[in-house]
Design a protein around this motif. Sequence first.
Motif, PDB file in Angstrom:
ATOM      1  N   LYS A  52     -11.801  -2.768 -54.719  1.00 56.99           N
ATOM      2  CA  LYS A  52     -11.482  -3.981 -54.972  1.00 56.99           C
ATOM      3  C   LYS A  52     -10.311  -4.495 -55.068  1.00 56.99           C
ATOM      4  O   LYS A  52      -9.825  -5.229 -55.872  1.00 56.99           O
TER       5      LYS A  52
ATOM      6  N   ASP B 159     -18.657 -10.049 -49.989  1.00 57.72           N
ATOM      7  CA  ASP B 159     -17.285 -10.160 -49.583  1.00 57.72           C
ATOM      8  C   ASP B 159     -16.930 -11.063 -48.465  1.00 57.72           C
ATOM      9  O   ASP B 159     -15.967 -11.881 -48.508  1.00 57.72           O
TER      10      ASP B 159
ATOM     11  N   GLU C  12     -14.118 -14.397 -48.933  1.00 60.29           N
ATOM     12  CA  GLU C  12     -12.814 -14.368 -48.388  1.00 60.29           C
ATOM     13  C   GLU C  12     -12.739 -15.641 -47.635  1.00 60.29           C
ATOM     14  O   GLU C  12     -11.765 -16.262 -47.385  1.00 60.29           O
TER      15      GLU C  12
HETATM   16 MG    MG Z   1     -13.342  -8.200 -50.509  1.00 59.47          MG
END
Ligand code: MG
Length: 331
Positions: free
Chosen positions: A131, A191, A195
């Motif tokens: 991470k 994820d 983002e």
């Molecule tokens: Mg990420």
Amino acid sequence: MKRIYREADCATGALDGRTIAILGYGSQGHAHALNLKESGYDVIVGLYEGSRSLERARAAGLKATVTAEAVKAADVVMVLLPDERQREVYENDIRPYLREGQALAFAHGFNIHYQAIVPPADVDVFMIAPKGPGHTVRSEFLAGRGVPALFAVYQDYTGQAQSRAFAYGAGIGSARAGLLETTFREETETDLFGEQAVLCGGVTELMKAGFEILTEAGYDPENAYYECVHEMKLIVDLIYEGGLARMRDSISNTAEYGDYQTGRRIITEATRQEMRQILREIQDGTFASKWMQECATGQLSLKARRRLEARHPAETIGSELRSLMSWHNKD
Ligand code: MG
Ligand code: NAD
């Protein structure tokens, strides 16, 4: 709280005497390769023919060769190529050389989850996803610390997939901070959502909007940059260290009162609805197929937007102001 696995939980024997191929020598690749080597593993970096990184990896003391040769030599094949290149490299240089009982590993679940890569049934498939950026994976390791990582097992052919993932996570230093179990689906969807909606898309649009509104109203761009871009890091650092409370402790009462008054006028119910829609488009594959289409047609809109963003006035003034703060340019 979910169980977090630490170094003491990770028997490292599963990869003893094994060879680990690291495909790619970019942000994550250089960090994994060097950390694993210094943890005592036999590491071989795999790159495309003629890659300039071949020399860089060798200069750092690593074995390096072309992708197919690295795959043949390895017990674990970690794919640290740009996500959009992985399918092609997999078809040409990985799949033909995979053997029964090898492990195929990833640092992000995209290609497996959206089935751009469908591995054969007789290999293990696991993920170790730090991470943090690769350069931090390396610098934390060197400092005796580690960047926490997610781990997931997608396919367990040998019965060893989880212990291999743990040994790998310990080898790059991540188990010092903690390994959190996830699935390829959960990692991929969270994820992408993070983002897009929060970290990259959300934050940059918020900073640019703040900058534009101040400058439109006649305020100096220098002032607008300090306020809406530069200070973001200082605020986020405080949150990183001690949560929202630490940050609010450190700002003035005026700022804290304004924070409570205004935040929800920015992130309104309409914004939340849009965020939910963004999540649905990630879950149902709409985003993934758009991105794969963009890659199949030369990433034209990505490149056009990149050029446009570079000309934003906050970028121009920012680079001048940052040059006055030479300690920002240490590497
Ligand atoms: Mg990420
Ligand atoms: P990167 O772009 O920094 O590096 C990619 C490497 O692959 C480069 O060395 C490049 O030369 C090489 N490469 C490109 N095309 C190739 C080809 N056809 N054959 C062989 N090598 C080729 O990538 P990255 O950011 O390190 O990402 C690698 C993986 O790690 C991705 O799955 C990404 O999602 C994941 N990840 C990245 C981060 C991050 O912060 N960068 C964090 C977590 C996970």
